[in-house]
Design a protein around this motif. Structure first.
Motif, PDB file in Angstrom:
ATOM      1  N   GLY A 133       0.764  -1.233   0.000  1.00  0.00           N
ATOM      2  CA  GLY A 133       0.000   0.000   0.000  1.00  0.00           C
ATOM      3  C   GLY A 133       0.794   1.282   0.000  1.00  0.00           C
ATOM      4  N   LEU A 134       2.111   1.213  -0.074  1.00  0.00           N
ATOM      5  CA  LEU A 134       2.895   2.445  -0.056  1.00  0.00           C
ATOM      6  C   LEU A 134       2.677   3.235  -1.340  1.00  0.00           C
ATOM      7  CD1 LEU A 134       6.319   1.278   1.433  1.00  0.00           C
ATOM      8  CD2 LEU A 134       4.371   2.312   2.613  1.00  0.00           C
ATOM      9  N   PRO A 135       2.597   4.555  -1.245  1.00  0.00           N
ATOM     10  CA  PRO A 135       2.448   5.362  -2.463  1.00  0.00           C
ATOM     11  C   PRO A 135       3.769   5.456  -3.213  1.00  0.00           C
ATOM     12  CG  PRO A 135       2.697   6.784  -0.560  1.00  0.00           C
ATOM     13  CD  PRO A 135       2.645   5.374  -0.026  1.00  0.00           C
ATOM     14  N   GLU A 136       3.704   5.967  -4.422  1.00  0.00           N
ATOM     15  CA  GLU A 136       4.932   6.206  -5.169  1.00  0.00           C
ATOM     16  C   GLU A 136       5.813   7.190  -4.402  1.00  0.00           C
ATOM     17  OE1 GLU A 136       5.931   4.694  -7.772  1.00  0.00           O
ATOM     18  OE2 GLU A 136       4.105   3.616  -8.323  1.00  0.00           O
ATOM     19  N   ALA A 137       7.111   6.950  -4.458  1.00  0.00           N
ATOM     20  CA  ALA A 137       8.050   7.797  -3.723  1.00  0.00           C
ATOM     21  C   ALA A 137       8.077   9.208  -4.310  1.00  0.00           C
ATOM     22  CB  ALA A 137       9.445   7.184  -3.771  1.00  0.00           C
ATOM     23  N   VAL A 138       8.015  10.187  -3.421  1.00  0.00           N
ATOM     24  CA  VAL A 138       8.120  11.597  -3.807  1.00  0.00           C
ATOM     25  C   VAL A 138       9.214  12.227  -2.957  1.00  0.00           C
ATOM     26  CG1 VAL A 138       6.948  13.834  -3.912  1.00  0.00           C
ATOM     27  CG2 VAL A 138       5.676  11.727  -4.420  1.00  0.00           C
ATOM     28  N   LYS A 139      10.138  12.916  -3.606  1.00  0.00           N
ATOM     29  CA  LYS A 139      11.266  13.504  -2.902  1.00  0.00           C
ATOM     30  C   LYS A 139      10.780  14.396  -1.768  1.00  0.00           C
ATOM     31  CE  LYS A 139      15.570  16.068  -3.597  1.00  0.00           C
ATOM     32  NZ  LYS A 139      16.439  16.773  -4.575  1.00  0.00           N
ATOM     33  N   ASN A 140      11.395  14.227  -0.606  1.00  0.00           N
ATOM     34  CA  ASN A 140      11.134  15.013   0.591  1.00  0.00           C
ATOM     35  C   ASN A 140       9.772  14.748   1.238  1.00  0.00           C
ATOM     36  OD1 ASN A 140      12.734  17.578  -1.263  1.00  0.00           O
ATOM     37  ND2 ASN A 140      13.681  16.453   0.424  1.00  0.00           N
ATOM     38  N   GLU A 141       9.069  13.737   0.759  1.00  0.00           N
ATOM     39  CA  GLU A 141       7.800  13.342   1.368  1.00  0.00           C
ATOM     40  C   GLU A 141       7.996  12.049   2.153  1.00  0.00           C
ATOM     41  OE1 GLU A 141       4.879  14.921   1.393  1.00  0.00           O
ATOM     42  OE2 GLU A 141       5.753  16.608   0.273  1.00  0.00           O
TER      43      GLU A 141
END
Length: 383
Positions: free
Chosen positions: A22-30
Motif C-alpha cells: 500500500g505504499l504510495p509512489e516515492a516523492v522527494k522530501n515526502e
C-alpha cells in the motif's frame, strides 16, 4: 475503494509484500508512509469530481490501507476491491445486510464468532431465513440448498474447526449462492479465501492483522464490482467508517505482520505440542498438530496455522486459578496481539464450550518463557 493490484513492482515473499503493501509512489522530501489525513470535507469547487469530497465516503489514509490489505488478500487479482470499516463486526454486517433481503436464505456457522447470534436475530427480524450448521466436516453443505449466501468461518472461533473452502465454494456456486469467508484467525498470510474461490474475504483487523491491541478495524475484499458497490453503499448508509488515525496505525502495523505471524504461529505450535503431555488438559485443539481433526484440510488450504490454541481444564475454578497464576499472559479477550492473552471463554456466554475451556492467544514472547509460564501456572492451579 481501492483495487488490490497495482503496477508497482513488488516481491512475492510475504515479508516483502507486508513491508511494502500500500505504499504510495516515492516523492522527494515526502514521507514513505504519509501521516493520517484528518478531514471531514475537502476543497470541492464546481462539479463533483475526483476521489475525495466528503469524509464519510473516502479518505486518502483509507485508500492506502485498502490498497495494502488488497495486496495481501488478493495479490495479482486486479479486479478485487477492498473496503475498510470501523470494526470487524461492521465489515461482517456490511456483507450480510448488503447482499440479503427479505425472503432470502443465508447459511451461518453455528460455532462461529459469538456475535453471530445477534446478527441472526436481526436478519430474521428483516425476514431473512437463517440456517446454521457446524464448521467441521463441511456440515454446512447439508443446509445449503436454496441459500443466497454461505458464510464460512475457518478456522472457527473459538473451537478451531476447519472446513474445506474449495469444496464448499464449488457446491455453493453450483447452487447460485455467494460465499463469504471470515479470515480473521488465519490472516491473509495464513490463507487467501479469494484464491480458493470465495466471493468475499472478511476480517476483523483488530486482531492479528494489526497485532497490538490498540485498533478496532475491519475489512471486506471482493472481486465482483456490483457486489462490492452494494457493500460500499451500506458503509455509506450506516457510516461504519474507520477514523484516519486508526487506519494509519493499522497500515503502519502491517509492515511487521509477517514477522509477528511467523513468531506467533511457531510458538503456538510449540505450546500446543507441549500441552499434549499435560494430563489435566483435554480437548486440545490447534490445526498445526498432526493429529488434530482439522489438520488434513488445514494443511491443504492454509500456509500458517494461526496463533490461537484452545484447550479445556477440568473445572471452571481450575481454569480461573490457572489464568490468575499466569505472569506473562494477560487475562483478556480478543486475540492476535504481540502480548499473549488467554481467557475462560465461557464467561461471555454464547459459545457452546465447557466451563473450563481456555482460548489462548500466543504472542511474541520467547517460546521457552511462555511455555514455562504456562506450565508453572498449571502446576500452581492444581493446588
Amino acid at each position: 475503494m481501492s483495487d488490490s493490484a497495482t503496477d508497482r513492482p513488488s516481491g512475492d515473499g510475504d515479508g516483502t509484500r507486508a513491508v511494502r503493501a500500500g505504499l504510495p509512489e516515492a516523492v522527494k522530501n515526502e514521507p514513505t508512509l504519509p501521516g493520517p489525513v484528518f478531514a471531514a470535507h475537502f476543497h470541492l469547487p464546481g462539479d463533483v469530481a475526483g476521489p475525495y469530497a466528503y469524509g464519510r465516503d473516502e479518505n486518502p489514509t483509507w485508500t492506502l490501507l485498502e490498497r495494502a490489505v488488497g495486496e495481501l488478500e488478493a495479490p495479482g487479482q486486479g479486479g478485487a476491491q477492498t473496503l475498510v470499516f470501523a470494526s470487524g463486526m461492521a465489515a461482517i454486517s456490511s456483507v450480510l445486510f448488503s447482499q440479503l433481503q427479505a425472503g432470502d436464505t443465508v447459511v451461518l456457522p453455528v460455532d462461529g464468532y459469538q456475535a453471530l447470534p445477534l446478527v441472526r436475530a436481526q436478519l430474521e427480524a428483516y425476514g431473512i431465513e437463517v440456517r446454521t450448521a457446524p464448521t467441521g466436516q463441511d456440515a454446512q453443505l447439508d443446509v445449503l440448498d436454496g441459500a443466497k449466501l454461505l458464510w464460512l468461518e475457518t478456522p472457527s472461533n473459538p473451537g478451531l474447526d476447519v472446513c474445506d473452502i474449495r469444496r464448499l465454494v464449488e457446491a455453493a456456486h453450483a447452487r447460485g449462492a455467494l460465499v463469504a469467508v471470515d479470515n480473521t484467525l488465519a490472516t491473509p498470510l495464513g490463507q487467501r479465501p479469494l484464491e480458493l474461490g470465495a466471493d468475499f474475504a472478511v476480517a476483523s483487523g483488530t486482531k492479528q492483522l494489526t497485532g497490538h491491541g490498540d485498533v478496532l478495524l475491519g475489512y471486506v475484499v471482493g472481486r465482483d464490482a456490483e457486489a462490492m458497490a452494494a457493500v460500499r453503499r451500506w458503509r455509506k448508509i450506516v457510516g461504519a467508517i474507520p477514523g484516519p488515525m486508526e487506519a494509519w496505525l493499522a497500515h503502519r502495523s502491517i509492515a511487521t505482520l509477517q514477522l509477528r505471524v511467523d513468531r506467533q504461529c511457531a510458538t503456538a505450535q510449540t505450546l500446543a505440542e507441549a500441552l499434549r503431555g499435560r494430563p489435566e488438559v483435554t480437548g486440545l485443539r490447534y490445526p498445526g498438530l498432526p493429529d488434530d481433526p482439522s489438520h488434513k484440510i488445514a494443511s491443504q488450504q492454509m500456509r500458517r496455522y494461526g496463533c490461537v490454541v484452545s484447550f479445556t481444564l477440568p473445572t471452571r475454578a481450575r481454569a480461573e486459578r490457572f489464568l490468575d497464576a499466569l505472569r506473562l499472559v494477560d487475562d483478556a479477550t480478543s486475540f492476535g496481539g504481540v502480548r499473549s492473552t488467554a481467557e475462560r471463554r465461557g464467561r461471555w456466554g454464547g459459545d457452546a464450550v465447557p466451563e473450563g475451556f481456555i482460548r489462548f492467544s500466543v504472542g511474541a514472547e520467547d517460546p521457552e518463557d511462555l511455555v514455562a509460564d504456562v506450565f508453572r501456572a498449571l502446576d500452581e492451579s492444581a493446588r
